[in-house]
Design a protein around this motif. Sequence first.
Motif: not given
Lengths: 323, 323
Positions: A72-91
């Motif tokens: 947190p506070e370090v990792d930032k990006a314009e776009v997040m690509i989420c692969l193979d994950s049925g819902d955001p909680e599993r990330l």
Amino acid sequence: MDFSMFKNLLTKYDSFIITSHVKPDGDALGSVLALTMALKKYGKKVLPIINDEVPKKYRFLPRCGDVRPFIPEVDKAEVMICLDSGDPERLEFKRDLRDICQLVVNIDHHRTNSMYGDMNLVDDSYSSVGEMVYFLLKALDISIDYDIAVCLYTSIITDTGSVKYSNTTPSCLRILAELVELGVKPEVISREVFEKKSLESVMLLKEVLGTLRVCEDGKLAYMTVTKNMMKTTGAKEEDIDGFINYAREIEGVEVAIIFKEQENLKVKVGLRANEWVDVSKIAEEFGGGGHARAAGCTIEGPMHKVQELVLASIKKYLKEGFR
Amino acid sequence: MDFSMFKNLLTKYDSFIITSHVKPDGDALGSVLALTMALKKYGKKVLPIINDEVPKKYRFLPRCGDVRPFIPEVDKAEVMICLDSGDPERLEFKRDLRDICQLVVNIDHHRTNSMYGDMNLVDDSYSSVGEMVYFLLKALDISIDYDIAVCLYTSIITDTGSVKYSNTTPSCLRILAELVELGVKPEVISREVFEKKSLESVMLLKEVLGTLRVCEDGKLAYMTVTKNMMKTTGAKEEDIDGFINYAREIEGVEVAIIFKEQENLKVKVGLRANEWVDVSKIAEEFGGGGHARAAGCTIEGPMHKVQELVLASIKKYLKEGFR
């Protein structure tokens, strides 16, 4: 599925986080690494992030050491690509994904996907997300080098169980052929993903097979793993994965059970069915859950009591059917 | 390999015996059945002959019931096509093949083939004889129907261990893709070939795992199957297939051996290597043969003597490399 819409993203944005679910399998890791390497070749800034440890068996994957949990506070990006994950909680980012990026792209092949992205490329006709990444790279005209090929090959064979499952399609078989032409050695990847076993796990298997019991006219088979077996063989919890199949694959067996003795007088119960029994109902009866053909629960009590309870319940179901 | 020379045979001859080795596996049966159906479609008289029982697990194969042992004085044909058999002895006709037919055609992918045919189509770059039959049918312009597709698919996945072995090529992966397009269900065939197990075979596995020994710094692993184990468990010879992989898949192991006690004080020795040892050289030393990573031989003598001999030879190779 038309992956060309992805092209605009690359014109518009420069920084990407590529991520997948915790407890990552070969498809999660293979697709994250392949897409990371590909977008880097395209000149983009890319962070491969998975909020969990990379299992030992997948550490042969190229650039695997680049994958790490979110800072947190370090990792930032314009776009997040989420692969193979049925819902955001599993990330498991444990915050709103839009606090980290401007745009969420959701690429998945699970029918149950909750469509949480700003762009959703979800299609369950693909064998694996690795297969989707393959077509994405083709649409973007990014050439597949040896390292990317190894990752995509691992994705596809993991999710198809080495072309044994019903999601094995002509398309994914032809991609495997192309990846072998690019230098992938099938026997090397298969050995890493499916074969390598510890001597301890083989010795544990021998002990567990010794406990195999078959009853109810051969329809019910069960096995037991005691704390003592774990201790004397030196095997790990993860070594037990898949043992239940030895009971399930016996001809005529409909329900297979594995009883695993835990600390604190608890027993973990794994349940599998082949064709018609809904073992999730049995698991639910004891406070567990799962799918119709694969479920589980944890029950308090000494082994013999737990076995008595569960076996009685299953025998009743096998005789009377479900209510 | 140019299969078009086969075309002349079909112009010249009308009756065929198609055969393969005893203890038939999926490649032997799949290729015999596929070629039998294909030549029948071509209008030929064809007898599929295997001088052994068809293992239960392969009885799902289409027209499998047509395969039977040779009946002397009754079975005759102009041409005998021998598939997947490195030498004529493994066909067990117990007479000169030329007493049965005018012409012997030998189609095989074993490097150690003794070239016993009048026509020899032998090439070890093919994954399986099923793959060779596929190209043969293409050369003959015989269309592949669903039943033939099931047989060829079974051939290829049996011999490549479901695309896990080093003989898995782009060519055989593309053929699998085409066969799936023709209606083959990968999950159905895989369940028949790889999953269904008898209770007896699981009990035998437990006994055999109990004999597992690892030596030479973990590079060599071997297991023993005695006549007594076969008797007490009630398992069949075919149940032993694949057991050797439990030794081969242990981390660090390069050479795996299974010693199977036979009648008449003989021991059958199965050999597998993972990466660099050429076990066919060891098998040849004892009068056997096979491929670089999978070979076998039969040696006379009591179990402990045979083990001593074979282990000494392999230990020497592991230490000194090959001459």
